[in-house]
Design a protein around this motif. Sequence first.
Motif, mmCIF file in Angstrom:
data_model
loop_
_atom_site.group_PDB
_atom_site.id
_atom_site.type_symbol
_atom_site.label_atom_id
_atom_site.label_comp_id
_atom_site.label_asym_id
_atom_site.label_seq_id
_atom_site.Cartn_x
_atom_site.Cartn_y
_atom_site.Cartn_z
ATOM 1 N N GLU A 187 -11.089 -7.229 5.003
ATOM 2 C CA GLU A 187 -10.612 -6.592 3.774
ATOM 3 C C GLU A 187 -11.017 -5.123 3.726
ATOM 4 N N LYS A 188 -12.247 -4.845 4.135
ATOM 5 C CA LYS A 188 -12.729 -3.463 4.140
ATOM 6 C C LYS A 188 -11.927 -2.627 5.138
ATOM 7 N N ALA A 189 -11.673 -3.190 6.315
ATOM 8 C CA ALA A 189 -10.893 -2.476 7.331
ATOM 9 C C ALA A 189 -9.468 -2.224 6.834
ATOM 10 N N ALA A 190 -8.879 -3.206 6.161
ATOM 11 C CA ALA A 190 -7.519 -3.043 5.625
ATOM 12 C C ALA A 190 -7.499 -1.953 4.557
ATOM 13 N N GLN A 191 -8.510 -1.945 3.721
ATOM 14 C CA GLN A 191 -8.600 -0.935 2.665
ATOM 15 C C GLN A 191 -8.758 0.467 3.270
ATOM 16 N N GLU A 192 -9.605 0.588 4.276
ATOM 17 C CA GLU A 192 -9.806 1.879 4.943
ATOM 18 C C GLU A 192 -8.517 2.338 5.626
ATOM 19 N N HIS A 193 -7.831 1.385 6.263
ATOM 20 C CA HIS A 193 -6.564 1.703 6.925
ATOM 21 C C HIS A 193 -5.548 2.209 5.899
ATOM 22 N N PHE A 194 -5.485 1.522 4.778
ATOM 23 C CA PHE A 194 -4.561 1.924 3.714
ATOM 24 C C PHE A 194 -4.862 3.353 3.264
ATOM 25 N N LEU A 195 -6.110 3.620 2.957
ATOM 26 C CA LEU A 195 -6.488 4.946 2.466
ATOM 27 C C LEU A 195 -6.232 6.038 3.510
ATOM 28 N N LYS A 196 -6.385 5.675 4.783
ATOM 29 C CA LYS A 196 -6.195 6.647 5.860
ATOM 30 C C LYS A 196 -4.709 6.939 6.112
ATOM 31 N N THR A 197 -3.831 5.954 5.876
ATOM 32 C CA THR A 197 -2.428 6.127 6.255
ATOM 33 C C THR A 197 -1.454 6.252 5.091
ATOM 34 N N VAL A 198 -1.893 6.050 3.867
ATOM 35 C CA VAL A 198 -0.963 6.113 2.734
ATOM 36 C C VAL A 198 -0.503 7.550 2.499
ATOM 37 N N LYS A 199 0.783 7.681 2.182
ATOM 38 C CA LYS A 199 1.326 8.998 1.851
ATOM 39 C C LYS A 199 2.500 8.805 0.898
ATOM 40 N N VAL A 200 2.876 9.865 0.242
ATOM 41 C CA VAL A 200 4.043 9.855 -0.630
ATOM 42 C C VAL A 200 5.148 10.587 0.119
ATOM 43 N N ASN A 201 6.291 9.919 0.293
ATOM 44 C CA ASN A 201 7.379 10.543 1.049
ATOM 45 C C ASN A 201 8.177 11.507 0.173
ATOM 46 N N HIS A 202 9.233 12.076 0.730
ATOM 47 C CA HIS A 202 10.030 13.086 0.023
ATOM 48 C C HIS A 202 10.748 12.531 -1.206
ATOM 49 N N ASP A 203 10.907 11.205 -1.287
ATOM 50 C CA ASP A 203 11.533 10.580 -2.455
ATOM 51 C C ASP A 203 10.514 10.164 -3.511
ATOM 52 N N GLY A 204 9.238 10.456 -3.247
ATOM 53 C CA GLY A 204 8.193 10.071 -4.190
ATOM 54 C C GLY A 204 7.740 8.628 -4.038
ATOM 55 N N ARG A 205 8.142 7.988 -2.938
ATOM 56 C CA ARG A 205 7.757 6.601 -2.689
ATOM 57 C C ARG A 205 6.527 6.574 -1.784
ATOM 58 N N PHE A 206 5.693 5.566 -1.989
ATOM 59 C CA PHE A 206 4.506 5.419 -1.158
ATOM 60 C C PHE A 206 4.870 4.760 0.162
ATOM 61 N N GLU A 207 4.261 5.234 1.235
ATOM 62 C CA GLU A 207 4.429 4.644 2.560
ATOM 63 C C GLU A 207 3.051 4.435 3.162
ATOM 64 N N VAL A 208 2.917 3.345 3.908
ATOM 65 C CA VAL A 208 1.657 3.065 4.591
ATOM 66 C C VAL A 208 1.988 2.385 5.914
ATOM 67 N N HIS A 209 1.211 2.647 6.942
ATOM 68 C CA HIS A 209 1.429 2.033 8.249
ATOM 69 C C HIS A 209 0.989 0.570 8.218
ATOM 70 N N TYR A 210 1.663 -0.254 9.013
ATOM 71 C CA TYR A 210 1.246 -1.650 9.134
ATOM 72 C C TYR A 210 -0.162 -1.715 9.710
ATOM 73 N N PRO A 211 -0.980 -2.599 9.197
ATOM 74 C CA PRO A 211 -2.356 -2.718 9.713
ATOM 75 C C PRO A 211 -2.443 -3.717 10.868
ATOM 76 N N PHE A 212 -2.202 -3.267 12.079
ATOM 77 C CA PHE A 212 -2.290 -4.146 13.237
ATOM 78 C C PHE A 212 -3.743 -4.327 13.664
ATOM 79 N N PHE A 213 -4.046 -5.531 14.129
ATOM 80 C CA PHE A 213 -5.377 -5.794 14.664
ATOM 81 C C PHE A 213 -5.557 -5.043 15.971
#
Length: 129
Positions: free
Chosen positions: A17-43
Amino acid sequence: TLGIRDPVEKISKQELEKAAQEHFLKTVKVNHDGRFEVHYPFFKDHPPLTDNLALSLKRLESTIKKLKREGHEEAYAKVLQGWKDQGIIEEVPPHEREKPAHYLPHHPVIKSNSTTPVRPVFDASAKEF
């Protein structure tokens, strides 16, 4: 190896859970349409995803038959079109369809007494036997 690991090597649920949360915080961004995007968390060391077009098409045929049989084809298509219009899902362009890819098969969940009587659910765990 056979996939057998020392219990000490096993990652705890809290660590995942901690790794997923860190991954989310590291990869989340707001795109040009104002939508949130995040990379899939692969093991780490996860094998590459396989081309599952045949499985996905088989599941799609089954889904369409069920929707027609139960009279929900139009409602299901309307939900998918709405998602497409919102940019949540996208159609694979014809020139991309010949390339190996991993698709997310989907199927309907039908609850006639719900505010959403029919909705697609994606099956990321689908496997071909």
